[in-house]
Design an enzyme around this catalytic site. Sequence first.
Site, PDB file in Angstrom:
ATOM      1  N   ASP A  59       5.535   6.696  -0.851  1.00  0.00           N
ATOM      2  CA  ASP A  59       4.221   6.073  -0.740  1.00  0.00           C
ATOM      3  C   ASP A  59       3.150   7.109  -0.414  1.00  0.00           C
ATOM      4  O   ASP A  59       1.992   6.961  -0.811  1.00  0.00           O
ATOM      5  CB  ASP A  59       4.243   4.980   0.333  1.00  0.00           C
ATOM      6  CG  ASP A  59       3.106   3.985   0.169  1.00  0.00           C
ATOM      7  OD1 ASP A  59       2.887   3.510  -0.965  1.00  0.00           O
ATOM      8  OD2 ASP A  59       2.422   3.680   1.160  1.00  0.00           O
ATOM      9  N   CYS A 149      -2.116  -3.658  -4.990  1.00  0.00           N
ATOM     10  CA  CYS A 149      -1.831  -2.811  -3.832  1.00  0.00           C
ATOM     11  C   CYS A 149      -2.843  -3.067  -2.718  1.00  0.00           C
ATOM     12  O   CYS A 149      -2.473  -3.371  -1.578  1.00  0.00           O
ATOM     13  CB  CYS A 149      -1.849  -1.345  -4.237  1.00  0.00           C
ATOM     14  SG  CYS A 149      -1.615  -0.199  -2.858  1.00  0.00           S
ATOM     15  N   TYR A 153      -1.149  -5.681   0.129  1.00  0.00           N
ATOM     16  CA  TYR A 153      -0.659  -5.177   1.409  1.00  0.00           C
ATOM     17  C   TYR A 153      -1.282  -5.939   2.577  1.00  0.00           C
ATOM     18  O   TYR A 153      -0.625  -6.160   3.608  1.00  0.00           O
ATOM     19  CB  TYR A 153      -0.950  -3.682   1.526  1.00  0.00           C
ATOM     20  CG  TYR A 153       0.187  -2.801   1.047  1.00  0.00           C
ATOM     21  CD1 TYR A 153       0.642  -1.748   1.822  1.00  0.00           C
ATOM     22  CD2 TYR A 153       0.800  -3.021  -0.179  1.00  0.00           C
ATOM     23  CE1 TYR A 153       1.675  -0.917   1.394  1.00  0.00           C
ATOM     24  CE2 TYR A 153       1.828  -2.219  -0.628  1.00  0.00           C
ATOM     25  CZ  TYR A 153       2.277  -1.171   0.163  1.00  0.00           C
ATOM     26  OH  TYR A 153       3.316  -0.365  -0.273  1.00  0.00           O
ATOM     27  N   GLU A 220       4.617  -2.833  -8.456  1.00  0.00           N
ATOM     28  CA  GLU A 220       4.719  -2.899  -6.996  1.00  0.00           C
ATOM     29  C   GLU A 220       6.121  -3.346  -6.581  1.00  0.00           C
ATOM     30  O   GLU A 220       6.729  -2.761  -5.671  1.00  0.00           O
ATOM     31  CB  GLU A 220       3.682  -3.864  -6.424  1.00  0.00           C
ATOM     32  CG  GLU A 220       2.281  -3.287  -6.287  1.00  0.00           C
ATOM     33  CD  GLU A 220       2.150  -2.362  -5.088  1.00  0.00           C
ATOM     34  OE1 GLU A 220       3.159  -2.094  -4.394  1.00  0.00           O
ATOM     35  OE2 GLU A 220       1.027  -1.892  -4.846  1.00  0.00           O
TER      36      GLU A 220
END
Length: 232
Positions: A59, A149, A153, A220
Site C-alpha cells: 500500500d 479507494c 476506506y 481494490e
Amino acid sequence: MKRYPGEEVPGLAPAGSLFARLRAACLTEWTAYIDHAFVRQMGEGTLREECFRHYLGQDYLFLIHFARAYGLAAFKAENLETLRAAGLGMASILDEMGLHVDFCRRWGLGASELEALPESRATLAYTRYVLEKGLSGDLLDLYVALSPCMVGYAEIGLALKPLSGPDHPYREWIDQYAGEAYGDVARASVATLDDLMARRGGVGRMPDLIRTFREATRLEADFWRMSLDRAD
C-alpha cells in the site's frame, strides 16, 4: 432514459450523489470489496500480522502512484477550486504514507526500505489502471477511478470503528480511516465528483463511468486478496 438512483452513504455521500449512484450500480463488487475477508479479519483482530505487513508495504507503493495521480489531477484542473481539491487529495495520501512508516518501523522497515520493495502484480494492475484513466480521459474519469479507494476506506473505517478498542491490534489503522480528518477528505472527493459531473458529465456518460468504477472496485478487492495471500 435509464436512471441511476443511489441511496445515501451515511456520513459520506448524500442520496443521489454521483458516488452514491456509482456505488449502487456496482453493489455486488462494492460489497465484495468493503466486506472482504481481509477487512473482516482486520475488524475482528484475527488478521495475521504477516498479511497486514505485506499489505502495508504494497500500500505504501500504491500510495506513491496515487499521489502522482492527484498531481495529474492538479495539472488537469480547470479552476482554482479543482486545483485545491487535488492538493487536498495529495496531502491526505502523504499523511497516510506517514502512518505506514510508523507501523513498519516496528519491524525495522523505514521509508527507504518500503520504497525499495518490488511491486506486486495487484499493485501494478490497480495503480496503472488509475493513471491510464487519468491520462486518456478527463478529470471526471480520473476522480471516478480514484473514488473507490478515497471514499471506500472511509466507509470501511466507520464500519470497523465499533469493533476497535484500546487493545485492538489494528486500532491505529481503523482510527485513521474512521477519523474526522479522513472523513473530510472522503466527503470532499464526493463533492468534487458531483461538481465535475455537473460541468463535464451528463446521463450519457454514466455507462462508461460505471465501468470505470466497477473495475477500480474489483482491483481494490484484488489488492485485499493479494495481501491476504501474501502474493507477488
